[in-house]
Design a protein around this motif. Sequence first.
Motif, short mmCIF file in Angstrom:
data_model
loop_
_atom_site.label_atom_id
_atom_site.label_comp_id
_atom_site.label_asym_id
_atom_site.label_seq_id
_atom_site.Cartn_x
_atom_site.Cartn_y
_atom_site.Cartn_z
N GLY A 41 -9.44 -15.17 4.59
CA GLY A 41 -9.72 -14.22 5.30
C GLY A 41 -8.52 -13.29 5.99
N THR A 42 -7.39 -13.60 5.44
CA THR A 42 -6.15 -12.77 5.57
C THR A 42 -5.59 -11.71 4.54
N TYR A 43 -6.45 -11.19 3.82
CA TYR A 43 -6.55 -10.37 2.73
C TYR A 43 -6.28 -9.10 3.66
N GLY A 44 -5.62 -8.15 3.29
CA GLY A 44 -5.46 -6.85 3.86
C GLY A 44 -4.74 -6.74 4.99
N ILE A 45 -3.94 -8.05 5.55
CA ILE A 45 -3.49 -8.14 6.68
C ILE A 45 -2.03 -7.98 6.23
N CYS A 46 -0.93 -7.08 6.71
CA CYS A 46 0.47 -7.38 6.64
C CYS A 46 1.20 -8.51 6.97
N MET A 47 1.70 -9.42 6.07
CA MET A 47 2.31 -10.74 6.14
C MET A 47 3.49 -10.61 7.01
N GLU A 48 4.19 -9.28 7.34
CA GLU A 48 5.28 -9.47 8.25
C GLU A 48 5.09 -8.99 9.71
N ILE A 79 -3.36 -3.49 6.27
CA ILE A 79 -2.62 -2.48 5.25
C ILE A 79 -3.79 -1.40 4.98
N SER A 80 -3.27 -0.45 4.74
CA SER A 80 -4.51 0.81 4.50
C SER A 80 -4.99 0.63 3.30
N ALA A 81 -6.20 0.97 3.45
CA ALA A 81 -7.27 1.08 2.06
C ALA A 81 -6.57 1.60 0.66
N LYS A 82 -5.94 2.80 1.13
CA LYS A 82 -5.20 3.57 -0.01
C LYS A 82 -4.15 2.48 -0.67
N ARG A 83 -3.35 2.03 0.34
CA ARG A 83 -2.40 1.35 -0.10
C ARG A 83 -3.03 -0.02 -1.29
N LEU A 84 -3.88 -0.57 -0.43
CA LEU A 84 -4.62 -1.66 -1.18
C LEU A 84 -5.22 -1.22 -2.46
N ASP A 85 -5.71 0.12 -2.67
CA ASP A 85 -6.46 0.65 -3.87
C ASP A 85 -5.12 0.67 -4.92
N ALA A 86 -4.02 1.21 -4.32
CA ALA A 86 -2.88 1.41 -5.33
C ALA A 86 -2.38 0.09 -5.73
N VAL A 87 -1.98 -0.90 -4.81
CA VAL A 87 -1.52 -2.19 -5.16
C VAL A 87 -2.14 -3.50 -4.45
N PRO A 88 -3.43 -3.85 -5.11
CA PRO A 88 -4.30 -4.57 -4.26
C PRO A 88 -3.65 -5.98 -4.11
N TRP A 89 -2.70 -6.34 -4.80
CA TRP A 89 -1.95 -7.65 -4.30
C TRP A 89 -0.87 -7.69 -3.50
N THR A 90 -0.53 -6.23 -2.77
CA THR A 90 0.31 -6.43 -2.05
C THR A 90 0.23 -7.12 -0.68
N LYS A 91 1.07 -7.60 -0.20
CA LYS A 91 1.06 -8.63 1.03
C LYS A 91 1.81 -7.78 2.42
#
Length: 132
Positions: A81-88, A93-105
Amino acid sequence: MKNGPKPIAMYRNTLEKKAEEVRRSMSAQKAAQVVARLDIPSDEGDLSQQHHEEWIFLNRNSLDMKLLREISDSLLRIDNGTYGICMECEEPISAKRLDAVPWTKFCIRCQEAADRHEFETESLEELLANAA
Ligand SMILES: [Zn+2]
């Protein structure tokens, strides 16, 4: 809801497809060959060129390994349940960014900070850019 967040299942799907794609593109056989060849001395003339090619190949392969690790980390974050939350900074994390880089943390702000080495992390995007 055109600009609303996508259902998490869509990201899971994308991540699983991407992982499959990376696994397929990695040639384990070729990696084994290269590693075996590192122990065999060859003619001086070819040596540096050969080493260069091996370096590129191994480097690419380790990028693939790293990408696979990032993808499986993302799938874990979906599970807990922490997907899409910045680890720092723990901001979404914006949907636009997740669409571009879905594995980003990281969110874009923290990613940029990471790229400037303001905190300790490896940036996959940076590595990919350097390898291209
Ligand atoms: Zn952040």
